[in-house]
Structure formats: C-alpha cells, structure tokens
Enzyme design. Sequence first.
Site, short mmCIF file in Angstrom:
data_model
loop_
_atom_site.label_atom_id
_atom_site.label_comp_id
_atom_site.label_asym_id
_atom_site.label_seq_id
_atom_site.Cartn_x
_atom_site.Cartn_y
_atom_site.Cartn_z
N GLY A 127 0.82 -1.21 0.00
CA GLY A 127 0.00 0.00 0.00
C GLY A 127 0.85 1.25 0.00
CD GLU A 244 8.40 -2.16 -6.36
OE1 GLU A 244 8.44 -1.35 -5.42
OE2 GLU A 244 7.44 -2.26 -7.14
CB SER A 383 6.81 5.96 -14.42
OG SER A 383 7.49 7.18 -14.24
CG ASN A 384 10.49 2.58 -17.88
OD1 ASN A 384 10.31 2.02 -16.79
ND2 ASN A 384 10.73 1.90 -18.98
CD GLU A 385 7.80 8.18 -18.63
OE1 GLU A 385 7.34 7.57 -17.64
OE2 GLU A 385 7.57 7.81 -19.80
C1 LIG Z 1 -0.24 -2.91 -12.92
C2 LIG Z 1 0.19 -2.02 -11.82
C3 LIG Z 1 0.40 -2.54 -10.56
C4 LIG Z 1 0.75 -1.72 -9.50
N1 LIG Z 1 0.88 -2.25 -8.25
C5 LIG Z 1 1.11 -1.44 -7.18
C6 LIG Z 1 1.11 -1.96 -5.86
O1 LIG Z 1 0.93 -3.16 -5.64
N2 LIG Z 1 1.28 -1.10 -4.84
C7 LIG Z 1 1.48 0.22 -5.01
O2 LIG Z 1 1.67 0.94 -4.04
N3 LIG Z 1 1.49 0.77 -6.27
C8 LIG Z 1 1.30 -0.04 -7.34
N4 LIG Z 1 1.28 0.49 -8.63
C9 LIG Z 1 1.36 1.94 -8.78
C10 LIG Z 1 2.63 2.45 -9.45
O3 LIG Z 1 3.70 2.41 -8.57
C11 LIG Z 1 2.30 3.87 -9.95
O4 LIG Z 1 1.35 3.75 -10.98
C12 LIG Z 1 3.54 4.59 -10.47
O5 LIG Z 1 4.40 4.92 -9.42
C13 LIG Z 1 3.16 5.87 -11.25
O6 LIG Z 1 2.34 6.68 -10.47
P1 LIG Z 1 0.94 7.25 -11.06
O7 LIG Z 1 0.20 6.11 -11.66
O8 LIG Z 1 0.28 8.01 -9.96
O9 LIG Z 1 1.35 8.22 -12.24
P2 LIG Z 1 1.85 9.72 -12.10
O10 LIG Z 1 2.86 9.82 -11.02
O11 LIG Z 1 0.66 10.62 -12.02
O12 LIG Z 1 2.58 9.92 -13.49
C14 LIG Z 1 1.86 10.14 -14.71
C15 LIG Z 1 2.89 10.28 -15.83
O13 LIG Z 1 3.73 11.42 -15.60
C16 LIG Z 1 5.10 11.03 -15.59
N5 LIG Z 1 5.82 11.79 -14.56
C17 LIG Z 1 5.42 12.03 -13.29
N6 LIG Z 1 6.34 12.77 -12.64
C18 LIG Z 1 7.35 13.00 -13.52
C19 LIG Z 1 8.61 13.68 -13.43
N7 LIG Z 1 9.01 14.27 -12.31
N8 LIG Z 1 9.41 13.70 -14.54
C20 LIG Z 1 9.02 13.08 -15.69
N9 LIG Z 1 7.83 12.42 -15.83
C21 LIG Z 1 7.03 12.38 -14.76
C22 LIG Z 1 5.09 9.55 -15.23
O14 LIG Z 1 6.23 8.88 -15.71
C23 LIG Z 1 3.82 9.07 -15.95
O15 LIG Z 1 4.10 8.82 -17.29
C24 LIG Z 1 0.94 -0.33 -9.71
C25 LIG Z 1 0.76 0.21 -11.00
C26 LIG Z 1 0.38 -0.63 -12.04
C27 LIG Z 1 0.18 -0.01 -13.40
#
Ligand SMILES: Cc1cc2nc3c(=O)[nH]c(=O)nc-3n(C[C@H](O)[C@H](O)[C@H](O)COP(=O)(O)OP(=O)(O)OC[C@H]3O[C@@H](n4cnc5c(N)ncnc54)[C@H](O)[C@@H]3O)c2cc1C
Length: 398
Positions: A127, A244, A383-385
């Site tokens: 979480g 991780e 994320s990869n970014e």
């Molecule tokens: C299938 C799946 C399973 C998951 N499982 C878990 C889990 O078990 N537990 C858990 O806690 N989380 C989990 N996650 C969540 C995951 O860690 C987040 O989705 C991830 O960290 C991205 O956060 P966000 O989705 O809020 O996107 P955002 O942070 O809102 O980002 C949106 C976009 O903006 C880009 N971005 C954001 N900030 C920047 C920056 N500073 N510079 C450049 N680009 C940027 C990102 O790369 C992305 O493309 C899971 C996600 C998926 C898709």
Amino acid sequence: MDLTLNPEHKAFADEVRAFAERHLSPATRAKTFSGKHYDRADHVEWQQALGRQGWLAYTWPKKYGGPGWDVTRRFLFENVLAEEGAPRIIPFGVKMVGPVIYTFGSDEQKERFLPGIRTSEVQWCQGYSEPGAGSDLANLRTRAVREGDHYIVNGQKTWTSFAHWADWIFCLVRTDPDAKPQEGISFLLIDMKTPGVTVRPIVMLDGAHHVNDVFFDNVKVPVANRIGKEGEGWTCAKFLLANERLGIAEVPASKRGVRSLRDIARAEPQDGRTLADDPAFAAKIADIDLQVQALEMSELRALSTMALGGAPGPEVSTLKIRGSEIQQRIAELAMEAVGEYAQPYQPGMLFQNTNETPVGPDHAPPAAPRYFNMRKTSIYGGSNEIQKNIVSKMVLGL
Ligand SMILES: Cc1cc2nc3c(=O)[nH]c(=O)nc-3n(C[C@H](O)[C@H](O)[C@H](O)COP(=O)(O)OP(=O)(O)OC[C@H]3O[C@@H](n4cnc5c(N)ncnc54)[C@H](O)[C@@H]3O)c2cc1C
C-alpha cells in the site's frame, strides 16, 4: 566476471530442476506455457512447496531462515524455475516487506511476521500509491492518528496488486501532517480483516483483475504494527524500492518469452515456410535475443557488486528501464507473429478451462491481452520517466 559453472553449481541447477519436476503441478506449468492466468491457489501451492523446502526466502540471510545462497545459486534458481514454467514468486512478502522487517523491525516483529512470509502461509500486498501520490510518493495523504496504543487510519491506496488475495498490507501512512513531506511518514502493517478495510477491484485493459483500490475507514491498527520509529517510514520505503527495482527486470521470464516467440514463429507453415524463415522477422528475434543477453550481463554485474558487499545503487534504475522495454518488445513481436489471430478477444482461453475452440492456433488468444498488459511494466515500480530522472541525476551527475 567468470561465467563458467563449477560442478557444485551444476549439481545445484539439477537439484532445482528435479524439485520443479516433482512439485510444480502440471496444470500450473501448462498455464505458464499457454499464457493463461494463474489463480491464487496456483501461486500459494507453489510458494508453499518452496517454503517447505526452505527455498522461498531465497534472498534472505541464513540468520532469518534464508538458505544463504551465493549470487550464482540465486541466479541459477531463478533461471531454472523460469525454464520449468514456474509462476514468478509474488514479491510483496518475501522480496519487499520481509527484508524491511528483518532490517528495521524489532525482535518481536521478526518473530511474529517472518515465519508466515518464509512459508507463504500469509500473503501480503503493498500500500504505497494513492490517487494523488504515485511518482510523487511523498505526497501521500492516508492519515494515521495516534490514540493510545493504536492508530486510527483513514484514506485510500490505489493500484494495489493482489489486495484481493492478501491477508496483510504494508502501508505508508502520514503520522505528522505538519512535518516535511518525507519526515511525517510511518510504515504500518495492517491486517486486511480489520473492520473498515474495503477492497474494490480495478479490471485492466486485458480483462484481468490483479489490481485494486483499498479504502481505510477508521481502521484501528496497534502501534505494535509500526516498523521503525514514527516518522521514519521513508527510510523503509526507499530501502524497499531499491530491492523492488533490482528484481523487476524479469530477465528469466524474458528469456522464456524469446524461446516462446521462436516457437510461435516456427509454427503454422505455409507452402513449406514459416515466419521464422522470413529474414526480416528472424532479424527481429535475433535483435531482442541479444538485448536480453546484454541485460542479463548488466544484471550479473550489479549482482556481483552486491556479492562483494555493495548495496544496489541507482544503476538498478537502468535495469528496470531496459527490462520493461524488453518485456514490451517481446509482447509486440508475439502480437506481430500471430497476425490477424490477435484480433478476437477470447477471455475463455485466458481465465478458465474452456472447451470452446480457439480462433486460430492455441498460442494466439494470449498475444493481444499480454501486449496490453505489458504496458504496466514501464509504469509500476516507479515509472520509466522517473527512473531516467534518477539515472541522469545520480548516475550521470547531470
Ligand atoms: C499494474 C500495476 C500494478 C501496480 N501495483 C502497485 C502496488 O501493488 N502497490 C502500489 O503501491 N502501487 C502499485 N502500482 C502503482 C505504481 O507504482 C504507480 O502507478 C507509479 O508509481 C506511477 O504513479 P501514477 O500512476 O500516480 O502516475 P503519475 O505519477 O501521475 O505519473 C503520470 C505520468 O507522468 C510522468 N511523470 C510524473 N512525474 C514525472 C517527473 N518528475 N518527470 C518526468 N515524468 C514524470 C510519469 O512517468 C507518468 O508517465 C501499480 C501500478 C500498475 C500499473
């Protein structure tokens, strides 16, 4: 780096293979090779078999019940099991919260929580993410207010993988809203059966249910379930994220993916020729195969640094980036290989045993769902970014 295996390592690889032959159920193995989805029992049965053998917590030190393997044994273990079609070990217990507990937890907490993780009697989920806190994790708002020897937790987590299968969740919660964002966070273990915890499914693009929203409504959590000091959860969070990212490259699974791509390309001959005989497609397979091998070498370099006592550094971000791109490319090529048979969506072929006749060859139905599912790899685990930001700052010093 010496990559030749000594006789002991060869014997070890044989032992792991023999174990998989004895304990991995043919039904689970068949799901792996046909691209079908596992259910909870498939994972639990396999992980408990590994646990009984003392192999589930294979990265843990002996002191905490791990087998104490060297890096080569760990590498062989992962590769042989992937070749044998074993499901990947769900990481939340054994690879994430377990190491946090034995590194930062009290003796009572180690005694209470580690055995259930080591044997897979207890399933965990993570979480961390919230609707407003993904990449910007320190912005998390799930609030824990201390009342005597309990916290009262309110808030929401999202994208929580396997929360619907889990017995416990480890959470980052805000215990001090007035401190700097990273300093007001604590690390709490919460029993999913506690009144006020609700799990709501999120169904993904491929029709699968792996992730969830988790809501906390006045959930009472004993202070004894906090790992580390109040306000020091960010230290546990960062430690866990480095672990991780190290495991997320999924090289053994990608090696299996390349083999299965070759099998698909060799199937379905027309006029005596298959897709594998097409030089353009054969070059694409050779290219991805080389990329997987190069990634494996980089991973081995990181592991051998760790074997000499180093910790996983920011360079693990490069493994996460390449590993996820490779997994996506393999899925793209599988979709290209099955061609128009990727068009029909055939959930019966993915989620349960069905006697429907598939449209196209047996390997076709999972191709498109897998392609869509693999979009996740460049998002989760940071994320990869974000990984590229880390590399530019911490590795390249830009
Ligand atoms: C299938 C799946 C399973 C998951 N499982 C878990 C889990 O078990 N537990 C858990 O806690 N989380 C989990 N996650 C969540 C995951 O860690 C987040 O989705 C991830 O960290 C991205 O956060 P966000 O989705 O809020 O996107 P955002 O942070 O809102 O980002 C949106 C976009 O903006 C880009 N971005 C954001 N900030 C920047 C920056 N500073 N510079 C450049 N680009 C940027 C990102 O790369 C992305 O493309 C899971 C996600 C998926 C898709």
